[in-house]
Design a protein around this motif. Sequence first.
Motif, PDB file in Angstrom:
ATOM      1  N   GLU A   1       1.043  -1.250   0.224  1.00 18.93           N
ATOM      2  CA  GLU A   1       0.145  -0.040   0.018  1.00 18.93           C
ATOM      3  C   GLU A   1       0.767   1.115   0.034  1.00 18.93           C
ATOM      4  OE1 GLU A   1      -4.004  -1.325   2.411  1.00 18.93           O
ATOM      5  OE2 GLU A   1      -2.124  -1.159   3.613  1.00 18.93           O
ATOM      6  N   ILE A   2       1.916   1.352   0.619  1.00 18.28           N
ATOM      7  CA  ILE A   2       2.878   2.230   0.834  1.00 18.28           C
ATOM      8  C   ILE A   2       3.437   2.533  -0.527  1.00 18.28           C
ATOM      9  CG2 ILE A   2       4.922   3.331   1.869  1.00 18.28           C
ATOM     10  CD1 ILE A   2       2.505   3.086   3.645  1.00 18.28           C
ATOM     11  N   VAL A   3       3.897   1.379  -1.142  1.00 15.59           N
ATOM     12  CA  VAL A   3       4.447   1.470  -2.614  1.00 15.59           C
ATOM     13  C   VAL A   3       3.268   2.299  -3.622  1.00 15.59           C
ATOM     14  CG1 VAL A   3       4.940   0.202  -4.661  1.00 15.59           C
ATOM     15  CG2 VAL A   3       5.822  -0.428  -2.499  1.00 15.59           C
ATOM     16  N   GLY A   4       2.162   1.805  -3.444  1.00  9.76           N
ATOM     17  CA  GLY A   4       0.991   2.404  -4.319  1.00  9.76           C
ATOM     18  C   GLY A   4       0.897   3.768  -3.858  1.00  9.76           C
ATOM     19  N   PHE A   5       0.930   4.377  -2.607  1.00 11.68           N
ATOM     20  CA  PHE A   5       0.747   5.632  -2.388  1.00 11.68           C
ATOM     21  C   PHE A   5       2.018   6.474  -3.006  1.00 11.68           C
ATOM     22  CE2 PHE A   5      -1.032   4.340   1.957  1.00 11.68           C
ATOM     23  CZ  PHE A   5      -2.323   4.473   1.645  1.00 11.68           C
ATOM     24  N   VAL A   6       3.118   5.938  -3.036  1.00  9.77           N
ATOM     25  CA  VAL A   6       4.159   6.924  -3.569  1.00  9.77           C
ATOM     26  C   VAL A   6       4.127   6.683  -5.174  1.00  9.77           C
ATOM     27  CG1 VAL A   6       6.795   6.915  -3.805  1.00  9.77           C
ATOM     28  CG2 VAL A   6       5.997   6.367  -1.611  1.00  9.77           C
TER      29      VAL A   6
ATOM     30  N   ASP B   1       1.350   6.550  -7.028  1.00 17.10           N
ATOM     31  CA  ASP B   1       0.337   7.299  -7.287  1.00 17.10           C
ATOM     32  C   ASP B   1       0.377   8.711  -6.776  1.00 17.10           C
ATOM     33  OD1 ASP B   1      -0.855   5.079  -8.454  1.00 17.10           O
ATOM     34  OD2 ASP B   1      -2.067   4.799  -6.538  1.00 17.10           O
ATOM     35  N   LYS B   2       1.752   9.062  -6.307  1.00 20.01           N
ATOM     36  CA  LYS B   2       2.106  10.517  -5.665  1.00 20.01           C
ATOM     37  C   LYS B   2       1.213  10.953  -4.699  1.00 20.01           C
ATOM     38  CE  LYS B   2       4.146  11.654 -10.169  1.00 20.01           C
ATOM     39  NZ  LYS B   2       4.103  10.232 -10.760  1.00 20.01           N
ATOM     40  N   LYS B   3       0.596  10.069  -4.021  1.00 23.84           N
ATOM     41  CA  LYS B   3      -0.214  10.617  -2.742  1.00 23.84           C
ATOM     42  C   LYS B   3       0.682  10.765  -1.632  1.00 23.84           C
ATOM     43  CE  LYS B   3      -4.303   7.991  -4.161  1.00 23.84           C
ATOM     44  NZ  LYS B   3      -5.292   6.846  -3.918  1.00 23.84           N
ATOM     45  N   ALA B   4       2.042   9.934  -1.753  1.00 19.24           N
ATOM     46  CA  ALA B   4       3.004  10.238  -0.724  1.00 19.24           C
ATOM     47  C   ALA B   4       4.207  10.826  -1.373  1.00 19.24           C
ATOM     48  CB  ALA B   4       3.113   9.106  -0.003  1.00 19.24           C
ATOM     49  N   ASP B   5       5.095  11.655  -0.834  1.00 12.14           N
ATOM     50  CA  ASP B   5       6.427  12.218  -1.330  1.00 12.14           C
ATOM     51  C   ASP B   5       7.303  11.114  -1.373  1.00 12.14           C
ATOM     52  OD1 ASP B   5       5.473  14.881  -1.902  1.00 12.14           O
ATOM     53  OD2 ASP B   5       5.308  15.024   0.147  1.00 12.14           O
ATOM     54  N   ALA B   6       7.167  10.248  -0.013  1.00 14.57           N
ATOM     55  CA  ALA B   6       8.257   9.329   0.064  1.00 14.57           C
ATOM     56  C   ALA B   6       7.643   8.260   1.087  1.00 14.57           C
ATOM     57  CB  ALA B   6       9.618   9.901   0.641  1.00 14.57           C
ATOM     58  N   GLY B   7       8.242   7.214   1.143  1.00 20.97           N
ATOM     59  CA  GLY B   7       7.730   6.215   1.813  1.00 20.97           C
ATOM     60  C   GLY B   7       9.057   5.462   2.525  1.00 20.97           C
TER      61      GLY B   7
ATOM     62  N   VAL C   1       9.876   1.453   3.997  1.00 22.04           N
ATOM     63  CA  VAL C   1       9.089   0.165   3.941  1.00 22.04           C
ATOM     64  C   VAL C   1      10.100  -0.661   4.432  1.00 22.04           C
ATOM     65  CG1 VAL C   1       7.449   0.677   2.394  1.00 22.04           C
ATOM     66  CG2 VAL C   1       9.739  -0.175   1.678  1.00 22.04           C
ATOM     67  N   GLY C   2       9.731  -1.731   5.100  1.00 22.04           N
ATOM     68  CA  GLY C   2      10.556  -2.817   5.714  1.00 22.04           C
ATOM     69  C   GLY C   2      11.056  -3.883   4.917  1.00 22.04           C
ATOM     70  N   SER C   3      11.315  -3.790   3.428  1.00 22.23           N
ATOM     71  CA  SER C   3      11.754  -4.549   2.444  1.00 22.23           C
ATOM     72  C   SER C   3      12.014  -3.686   1.339  1.00 22.23           C
ATOM     73  CB  SER C   3      10.751  -5.824   2.240  1.00 22.23           C
ATOM     74  OG  SER C   3       9.514  -4.980   1.897  1.00 22.23           O
ATOM     75  N   ALA C   4      13.161  -4.569   0.421  1.00 20.33           N
ATOM     76  CA  ALA C   4      13.532  -3.845  -0.878  1.00 20.33           C
ATOM     77  C   ALA C   4      12.439  -4.096  -1.584  1.00 20.33           C
ATOM     78  CB  ALA C   4      14.806  -4.540  -1.413  1.00 20.33           C
ATOM     79  N   ILE C   5      12.226  -3.178  -2.682  1.00 19.78           N
ATOM     80  CA  ILE C   5      11.019  -3.401  -3.629  1.00 19.78           C
ATOM     81  C   ILE C   5      11.552  -3.026  -4.957  1.00 19.78           C
ATOM     82  CG2 ILE C   5       9.338  -2.799  -1.902  1.00 19.78           C
ATOM     83  CD1 ILE C   5       9.741  -0.310  -4.647  1.00 19.78           C
ATOM     84  N   GLU C   6      11.006  -3.652  -6.135  1.00 20.47           N
ATOM     85  CA  GLU C   6      11.142  -3.123  -7.282  1.00 20.47           C
ATOM     86  C   GLU C   6       9.780  -2.747  -8.202  1.00 20.47           C
ATOM     87  OE1 GLU C   6      13.136  -6.348  -9.616  1.00 20.47           O
ATOM     88  OE2 GLU C   6      14.889  -6.539  -8.016  1.00 20.47           O
ATOM     89  N   GLU C   7       9.767  -1.492  -8.209  1.00 12.59           N
ATOM     90  CA  GLU C   7       8.373  -0.904  -9.063  1.00 12.59           C
ATOM     91  C   GLU C   7       8.986   0.204 -10.094  1.00 12.59           C
ATOM     92  OE1 GLU C   7       4.538  -0.209  -9.221  1.00 12.59           O
ATOM     93  OE2 GLU C   7       5.480  -1.587  -7.933  1.00 12.59           O
TER      94      GLU C   7
END
Length: 301
Positions: free
Chosen positions: A130-135, A137-143, A145-151
Amino acid sequence: MFEEMNAYAVVVEQSSLNKASKLLNLSQPALSRKIAKLEEELGVKLFNRRGKRLELTSPGRFVYTFALEQRQRQIRFLQKLSQYKNEGGTELTLGASLTTIQTTLPTLVEAFMNKHPHTELKLLTGKTHEIVGFVRDKKADAGIVGSAIEEPGLSCIPLFDDHLELVVPAGHPLTAQSGMIGMADLQSLPMITFSKGTWYRRLTDELFQLSGIMPDIRMEIDSFEAIVRLLPTCKAAALLPKSYLRSELLLDNGLVALYIPELKETRRTTCLIYSETAEHGPAARQWIGETRASFAGYRMV
């Protein structure tokens, strides 16, 4: 229409065209024309005129409420615009998972707000995806998170590695055990764990299964703080992330962290994520830059 709305609100508040015209630095005929223009544009009668006395109509009361809301919006707009111009205090929206809210984020936010006290901080919480989605979709400036992500379109900056440690009350039998403590020592051990469905609970359940042990789970709780407070009372143990186990927290709660080699396998990486394409404001740029700098070259193992 804004000028007419503002003039109308002043007339209502003063209950007099004469008093309102002086406050607005307008002649009374000019103010009367503004009110008449507003009535014409809205298609309603705002006042009943009783000689020199003005009485609000029902539509007039509704329009006055709107005029006040518009005035407040304009004030907030001008304040925010001034902040952007001066780059002195702007809005920052962060996304954070439950884990990082209780571990990493408080220290980062405290340091940032001490340095930039005029920043208007907002927080969005949720699971990592969900945090990845917020960032994204530009609903959050930054996030955080407790794991590495590839997006695609997002930068993921590793900040530090973390792993679980066994925590027990001071004086627990395991603290007096000679030799290395292993996962086998957790067999039938009274423990407090996270609730089912949480990331940490899935991690610990997998760990117990792989190790072939079955602890005595006494409580299931979603809060690090609650677990820490209950451990001495329940004389139980818990597996908690090393990043949360600051020395003062252990000391204040009468707890001890014990080293178990197998827990190194629970390592996870806390990361900063942000959009590569977003036009970040001053506060977002400061947060990203300072967060990256504070962990530069640092890895927790």
